[in-house]
Design a protein around this motif. Structure first.
Motif, mmCIF file in Angstrom:
data_model
loop_
_atom_site.group_PDB
_atom_site.id
_atom_site.type_symbol
_atom_site.label_atom_id
_atom_site.label_comp_id
_atom_site.label_asym_id
_atom_site.label_seq_id
_atom_site.Cartn_x
_atom_site.Cartn_y
_atom_site.Cartn_z
ATOM 1 N N PRO B 518 -0.581 7.654 -6.356
ATOM 2 C CA PRO B 518 -0.536 8.262 -5.010
ATOM 3 C C PRO B 518 -1.294 9.590 -4.948
ATOM 4 O O PRO B 518 -1.951 9.895 -3.959
ATOM 5 C CB PRO B 518 0.959 8.469 -4.763
ATOM 6 N N HIS B 534 -1.377 2.296 2.846
ATOM 7 C CA HIS B 534 -0.440 2.243 1.730
ATOM 8 C C HIS B 534 0.724 3.193 1.997
ATOM 9 O O HIS B 534 0.660 4.042 2.896
ATOM 10 C CB HIS B 534 -1.144 2.658 0.436
ATOM 11 N N PHE B 536 3.958 5.280 -0.377
ATOM 12 C CA PHE B 536 4.588 5.510 -1.673
ATOM 13 C C PHE B 536 6.026 5.929 -1.462
ATOM 14 O O PHE B 536 6.303 6.825 -0.654
ATOM 15 C CB PHE B 536 3.830 6.602 -2.424
ATOM 16 N N LEU B 606 4.214 1.854 -4.993
ATOM 17 C CA LEU B 606 3.175 2.011 -3.983
ATOM 18 C C LEU B 606 2.962 0.649 -3.358
ATOM 19 O O LEU B 606 2.712 -0.330 -4.067
ATOM 20 C CB LEU B 606 1.887 2.500 -4.657
ATOM 21 N N CYS B 608 0.668 -1.468 -0.737
ATOM 22 C CA CYS B 608 -0.648 -1.369 -0.089
ATOM 23 C C CYS B 608 -0.936 -2.641 0.671
ATOM 24 O O CYS B 608 -0.611 -3.741 0.198
ATOM 25 C CB CYS B 608 -1.775 -1.230 -1.122
#
Lengths: 726, 726
Positions: B518, B534, B536, B606, B608
């Motif tokens: 990130p 994305h 996090f 994460l 995405c």
């Protein structure tokens, strides 16, 4: 006695001539007829020289005769320098007189579009039983007989290097270099239009000549590709053959065609064929000379280990750069060696790792270190780099050569008078000297490669016999290929449906350029090349039954001689998961094809079991214009196409050839388990290539064949598409 | 006056010396102290020569002094040949006496591990205000002053080529070649350990010297990469600089380190940096010489068209082979030219396509054809290939050079005495002569490339200013890069969640080697490098909400500084199609990671948006040990890895550099629409590379950075992974 033997005997008689006639000899110093006679005299030829000139008289102090018929004896050779129109009469005279061979320098034949004159020349020579070197050449030089039978230059030093060349100027240049630095030459032979005696004959002649240790060829094409390979197969196990062939680029090929009108083969295939039969192809004239020099003087290395020993660090560093780039082993030096060297109390500034930097210009230090290195067997070749003058270096090296097992080559940077004096001296004594370390290293690499070839050939010859070049020899194939060849005797493969219109398609195939895919698959399967389970029909029910039997997913492909690019026309459908999808695709494909090719005759459809993913290769064959059936393998898809990652060999192959082809590919690591993947079944690819070799040798009407892609798995391979053009 | 200017002024004073002291002069002919004095005398130096020897007396007919202090005047330079222990005292004397610079031949410093002595030397020289060339060198030769200030060799011919080298032997070799064939040299400069005056200073000095037309460098490393590039940037638009750098191979690099202990940069980066700043890198000594010869004599070509004109077909064919291989344009000849040639009634055997084969060895035919060719402006360079002796060829060419616009180079194969006489004559007159056509063509290709660089540089200089090498210059970036740089001033990108533990991770990053992904994404996005949407978090609900927002499929990646290889540890999950699958994968991944790394601290996950397929590149940066921030681009996956299909440039870049990097890739056609694919958005890749250039220039603590893969689409690019090591 074979024809070859007779040809070699004639060349021997011409080169070892006790008497020579110069037809068209002239007293005018600007004429080739003067220059040639002058060169023969100045070269120190010891036999009789007969100038021939219609006006008779005396030329260059020799009595001239008005024709060959008048000569008091039969000369062993005649050099012909008369205008093109007069040549046939001279040949007739030579025949009547009984002269075995003539050298025709005269130009104006095929190379300027006068094929008619060339055909006439050939006919007259055959009729009169006269052998020809040329026409359209400068002549030849044969030093053991001190015979400078060409108009330029006069060579003084006999040496172990011989050249054969389609260009006079090029070999004259090489001969002069060799003469100047006292490497010397044994023979320089011009080929010209090669209407009779050709490069292969000369190679075989030189192979039997003890005066020759290595030969260098400059070629613009070869007269007969298979004959050429046969000659290489005989010659290269005995003597190194270095070859520069022009026509590397497309423009080069164009000008070759306009220059000698020889048929120039594809460059990449030519190089591959040379290597396959033990010759050493090069890309420029300097390498031709350098490799020839080293291979005709230095002992062929017994291995690939190089010791670099220099007067200064810089020279050693650039030598090791080149060595590592070329894959030469530059081994670390054993401690016992280093200890013994340190006890010698040489320069405190020296460094005794490989490359060794003596940091000194004293000949005795080179000798002492080399002797210790040889005692410890640290390497197969010692490259000794002299930088600045090494006083007494030449003498020291010549003595050293007698004392050590390792082969020696020298590079000499700078050195003024010492270099000028010692370079020819060392060359003459069989220690090749180069101007730069990199040139020496390149030539050493070629010698190491040749040494590997010689050892491998010796091993093979003690085992199985060599592969005959002109036909498929089943005994040379491995078992699998054997059984593939036997399959030809009659068995139909099960996968070919019994109701396929076999006779009909075979008849059609005779007139068509491309085989229909079911025919192509039939043929490859006869040669044990694996293809997924498949069925060909023009009946949907039959196709569905077959698909049910082989299991889904399946692939459907259109079969039509009117649809050459199946995929582009929507003629391939993949990932068909069940019978219903098959029906949908069957109908949809028919419509798509009709839309794109309204008049296409669809023979049927091919349904194949869909193969799983794997590493992809392209494997192919073609009828090379020079060498005939030739195989190609490349990494699949974009690799072969964008990266030009391909390898070639002339068929028939040995399994070793097939394996080497694969290892030549930059993408080879993909087959051996790069990026954490499982290694692929390389043996199966080798089998496939061997079987394809057998196929193309037994089906000489095939012009082009593509298996693209070939999928390679952890176990086994599959050709997923077969395209064959006759 | 800058420091650079002062250094150049000191070199000028040393090279243009009116008086020289030789400290350690000896009457013993086996000593360097004798050989050096002898060379200075034999070289014809016109100034005062002062031998220094503690015993005084007379050496080589000159009065010797016992120390520098005793000299009746202040010499402009002193050559020092005394033992390493004595050197500091000599420097002190030189300083007291006011001698501006010394040449230290003495070895035994860093190159043999005595860094202490080298540091002492530097300190003493600084203290006493004495500049140093060396130590550990043979000396220098400066021909305009007839000053052979080294122990070997004596050079007779002044010429337009100058060399700078870390190895004495190597440049002595080059100097002797140039002397022997009357190309001549202007200067030969040894570098050795470069404790003070370095290769960059000498380049700048020679750039201002009218006696020098081109320079050749042999380097084992550079003292300061950025300083070196600055020097190139100043010098190359004026004069060609050809560079051979050793350390190509790994073993080469090893021995470089042990030899001069210089820091040797990665070979590929070095070559790229040279090209980027207009220098011409070569791979061997012969090319260094050949290119230097041609570039210092022949007029730089105005374009890339080559006419090949030969006495025989073979020479022309191998010339065109090399030309086409190197991408030189060998144009077809216009009919008007051919018609005019045909009217000249030259040899009926000649062929008047390019390459032209005159089939004749008469100088006047070469002249006539060249004049007509120049009149029709058929090419920018004429390569004239002499084969066999061309009587009067040298004189003819020297006259021809004055009459035509095209640049001329010669290759001369064979030719015996005529060649021996005419080669030096032509070299002296500024027409470079080569032994083979291929060597001539290679050097011509280098000159054409240099011509292109010069014209491009001239164009650019009339437009935007040059890129400063040592810092990022925003004005040099295009608009997009500009705005990326501005983004630094504060704006946070929207995609970074507001509740991300920014401060904490930033603090951690200072101690960690790798940024967490990130953080890495945060950084690249600040520089406008596109990354998929994305989010996090270490909270599944937040991740799911984010995924719902960005749309499925999504990719889930573990974020943990304890998991370096995410994929191998099961830390990446792709093709997640819905919230339920996300939850399953979230839990499964946690378990997998725990199983492999029981003590790993998982910072979070994460999520995405999964990017669609596209052509894959790898784009990266590294802190090169020589040149600092350096960018790399390669074709994705196996291409970069197996095929080594990569290109490098030193940051900061111009957009032209970025585009050139891409065009250098063998796989470039994949970006421009190979195999029927749509062309990719190359402009977007150029933008990405420019932005990355900006990023690394402004974040000098970054050691390595990988964007792998970068997906390129018909429109736009996306970096799918960012890995940054500080």
């Amino acid at each position: 006695m074979t024809n070859n033997d007779r040809t070699i005997q004639t060349i021997r008689q011409m080169f070892d001539a006790q008497s020579i006639a110069v037809v068209g000899a002239s007293a005018d110093p600007s004429k080739y007829g003067f220059m040639t006679l002058d060169c023969i005299i100045k070269g120190g030829f010891q036999g009789k020289i007969y100038p021939i000139n219609p006006r008779g008289g005396e030329i260059l102090g020799l009595q001239a005769y008005t024709s060959l018929m008048e000569l008091p004896e039969v000369p062993d050779v005649a050099v012909i320098l008369v205008p093109v129109q007069v040549v046939p009469q001279v040949i007739r005279d030579a025949g009547k007189k009984g002269i075995p061979g003539v050298v025709i320098t005269t130009a104006g034949y095929r190379e300027v579009g006068r094929d008619d004159l060339q055909q006439e020349l050939i006919a007259v020579a055959r009729e009169n039983n006269v052998r020809i070197i040329g026409p359209n050449i400068e002549g030849f030089i044969y030093m053991p007989n001190k015979l400078n039978a060409q108009f330029f230059p006069v060579i003084e030093n006999q040496g172990p290097f011989a050249t054969i060349s389609q260009s006079g100027s090029l070999t004259n240049g090489l001969a002069e270099w060799a003469d100047k630095e006292q490497l010397g030459i044994s023979a320089t032979i011009n080929l010209g239009n090669q209407v009779d005696i050709c490069e292969s004959d000369f190679m075989e002649f030189l192979a039997e000549d003890d005066a020759v240790k290595a030969m260098g060829l400059y070629l613009e094409g070869v007269k007969n590709g298979r004959r050429f390979l046969q000659a290489l197969q005989r010659v290269t196990p005995q003597k190194p053959v270095v070859i520069l062939k022009s026509g590397r680029s497309s423009a080069g090929e164009k000008s070759v065609a306009s220059h000698t009108a020889s048929l120039a083969g594809t460059h990449k295939v030519f190089h591959a064929a040379c290597r396959q039969y033990g010759a050493i192809p090069v890309d420029n004239l300097q390498d031709l000379y350098d490799y020839g020099k080293l291979l005709s003087t230095m002992e062929i290395p017994q291995g690939n280990r190089l010791l670099i020993l220099s007067s200064s660090g810089g020279i050693g560093v650039i030598a090791v750069d080149e060595a590592e780039t070329l894959g030469i082993d530059v081994p670390a030096l054993p401690q016992a060696f280093v200890d013994e060297i340190k006890a010698l109390n040489l320069s405190p500034l020296g460094s005794y790792t490989n490359p060794i930097d003596l940091a000194a210009i004293w000949a005795h230090e080179f000798r002492e270190v080399a002797l210790v290195a040889d005692k410890h067997d640290v390497a197969d070749v010692f490259l000794i780099n002299f930088g600045d003058p090494i006083v007494g270096g030449g003498e020291m090296i010549i003595e050293l050569k007698k004392q050590i097992k390792a082969s020696i080559a020298i590079s000499y940077m700078g050195g003024a008078q010492d270099e000028a004096m010692d370079r020819p001296r060392m060359n003459r004594a069989g220690v090749p000297v180069f101007s730069t370390p990199e040139r020496a290293v390149k030539a050493i690499a070629a010698a190491m490669e040749y040494g590997n070839f010689q050892r491998k050939t010796a091993d093979e010859q003690s085992g199985s016999p060599a592969v005959p070049i002109s036909s498929c020899d089943h005994t040379a194939c491995d078992d699998k290929a054997n059984s593939a060849c036997e399959a030809l005797q009659g068995t139909q493969m099960d996968a070919l449906p019994a109701d396929a219109p076999t006779n009909e398609t075979e008849k059609d195939a005779e007139t068509a350029d491309f085989l229909l895919e079911p025919q192509a698959v039939d043929l490859i399967e006869k040669y044990q090349i694996p293809y997924p389970p498949h069925y060909f029909s023009n009946n949907l029910d039959e196709l569905t039954t077959a698909a049910d039997g082989m299991g889904y997913p399946v692939v459907l492909k259109v079969v039509s001689r009117d649809v050459v690019h199946k995929s582009d026309s929507g003629g391939v459908s993949v990932n068909i998961e069940n019978a219903q999808a098959l029906e949908t695709q069957y109908e949809a494909m028919k419509s798509r094809i009709k839309a794109v090719h309204p008049h296409a005759v669809i023979e049927g459809m091919l349904v194949c079991h869909q193969a799983k993913e794997g590493v992809e290769l392209i494997v192919g064959a073609m009828d090379d214009p020079v060498f005939g059936p030739t195989l190609m393998v490349g990494m699949g898809g974009i690799f072969a196409e964008i990266m030009q990652d391909t390898a070639f060999r002339v068929a028939p192959l040995t399994p070793a050839h097939a394996r080497e082809m694969l290892m030549e590919l930059k993408g080879y690591p993909l087959l051996t388990g790069a990026r954490g993947m499982a290694p692929c079944d390389v043996d199966a690819v080798v089998d496939l290539i061997m079987n394809l070799s057998c196929l193309v040798m037994e089906n000489p009407d095939i012009k082009e064949l593509d298996l693209n892609p070939v999928r390679v798995y952890e176990k086994g391979v599959l050709a997923l598409d077969a395209r064959i053009m006759r």
